[in-house]
Design an enzyme around this catalytic site. Structure first.
Site, PDB file in Angstrom:
ATOM      1  CG  ASN A  17      -0.372  -0.077   2.308  1.00 28.16           C
ATOM      2  OD1 ASN A  17       0.503  -1.214   3.167  1.00 28.16           O
ATOM      3  ND2 ASN A  17      -0.206   0.643   3.077  1.00 28.16           N
ATOM      4  CE  LYS A  18       4.112   1.811   5.081  1.00 25.52           C
ATOM      5  NZ  LYS A  18       4.246   2.633   6.697  1.00 25.52           N
ATOM      6  N   GLY A  19       5.455   2.945  -0.487  1.00 23.55           N
ATOM      7  CA  GLY A  19       6.607   2.191  -0.033  1.00 23.55           C
ATOM      8  C   GLY A  19       6.985   1.970  -1.408  1.00 23.55           C
ATOM      9  NE  ARG A  40       0.596  -4.428   8.516  1.00 21.98           N
ATOM     10  CZ  ARG A  40       1.417  -3.257   9.769  1.00 21.98           C
ATOM     11  NH1 ARG A  40       1.679  -3.767  11.449  1.00 21.98           N
ATOM     12  NH2 ARG A  40       1.475  -1.947   9.729  1.00 21.98           N
ATOM     13  CG  ASP A  65      -1.100  -8.732   9.399  1.00 26.59           C
ATOM     14  OD1 ASP A  65      -0.001  -8.710   9.767  1.00 26.59           O
ATOM     15  OD2 ASP A  65      -1.056  -8.642  10.937  1.00 26.59           O
ATOM     16  CB  SER A 154      18.295  -4.716   3.703  1.00 23.08           C
ATOM     17  OG  SER A 154      19.298  -3.907   3.949  1.00 23.08           O
ATOM     18  CE1 TYR A 178      15.249  -4.699   7.618  1.00 24.83           C
ATOM     19  CE2 TYR A 178      17.226  -3.218   7.524  1.00 24.83           C
ATOM     20  CZ  TYR A 178      16.428  -3.399   6.650  1.00 24.83           C
ATOM     21  OH  TYR A 178      15.473  -3.509   5.665  1.00 24.83           O
ATOM     22  CB  VAL A 211      13.942   3.334  -1.176  1.00 24.60           C
ATOM     23  CG1 VAL A 211      13.359   3.951  -1.990  1.00 24.60           C
ATOM     24  CG2 VAL A 211      14.612   2.209  -2.556  1.00 24.60           C
TER      25      VAL A 211
END
Length: 255
Positions: A17-19, A40, A65, A154, A178, A211
């Site tokens: 939904n983003k990014g 989600r 989710d 990443s 992370y 990004v």
């Protein structure tokens, strides 16, 4: 299921939904795929899908989710009922664990003082969620003539880069959540690739780069479109493309 539906290329992008996920969805739709925006929040998912449809894409929202395995199974059932197969899975949904901060500010992940609950939350999304979603839709991917799985990783997953005292991560706070979660994701990528190679499923990990997104409080220097490009490239590999690899925009990355 109609003949038209049977030959439609369908992609599912988690956290879209983003990014970066939304950027990947947009680019895959531009290539003519039917794209399912996993989110989600149903409202945010539908808003993103509607915006991408307005640009001409065949894009639909699907509630997913990755930490709720029941929603992964439900999403797989919806894809099967509507399309009968899946061609591309992009496991993009992920969390940093430190909120919206740049890597230089993520001092809460220093190994000797890290909160174990935070580490578990990060792994629940970035690792276990990938297993849950992948396994839920794998029967649908096996029905595709050219199935592709891309795990969004990443540069911070690279033990080679992280351990280099003169490398790009020198001077940044160590990470017990992370970065190791993405290293584990890379390992999973290799094992899925090995298992599924005989079935023609190409499985690779992509590092989009730094990004400009919410996850780093918009401190990144790459655009979403730039970061999404390597993911889309791996999602659309030809049959003779690589599998079990780890790639950035400029090619293979060190493990």
């Amino acid at each position: 299921m109609s003949e038209h539906t049977a030959h439609r290329r369908v992609a599912l992008v988690t956290g879209a939904n983003k990014g970066i996920g939304r950027g990947v969805a947009e680019q895959l739709a531009a290539l003519g795929m039917t794209v399912l925006v996993g989110a989600r929040d149903p409202r945010r998912g539908e808003e993103a899908a509607a915006a991408l449809r307005a640009t001409g894409g065949d894009v639909h929202a699907i509630t997913l989710d990755v930490t709720d395995h029941a929603t992964a199974r439900a999403a797989a059932e919806q894809v099967e009922e509507r399309f009968g197969h899946l061609d591309v899975l992009v496991n993009n949904a992920g969390i940093t664990g430190s909120g919206q901060v740049s890597p230089s500010e993520a001092v809460d992940q220093v190994p000797s003082t890290v909160d174990l609950a935070m580490v578990r939350r990060v792994f629940e999304t970035n690792v276990f969620g990938v297993i849950a979603v992948t396994n839920a839709v794998l029967p649908l991917l096996r029905r595709s003539p050219a199935p592709r799985i891309v795990n969004v990783s990443s540069h911070a997953a690279s033990l080679g880069l992280i351990s280099d005292p003169d490398g790009p991560f020198a001077g940044l706070p160590p990470s017990a959540a992370y970065s190791p979660s993405k290293s584990a994701l890379n390992a999973l990528t290799v094992h899925y690739a090995n298992e599924l190679r005989a079935d023609g499923v190409l499985v690779n990990a992509a590092a989009p780069g730094y990004v400009d997104t919410d996850s780093n409080n918009h401190t990144g220097f790459l655009t979403v479109a730039q970061g999404a490009a390597v993911v889309v490239r791996l999602a659309t590999l030809d049959a003779d493309g690589p599998t079990g690899g780890f790639f950035g925009a400029d090619g293979p990355l060190p493990w």
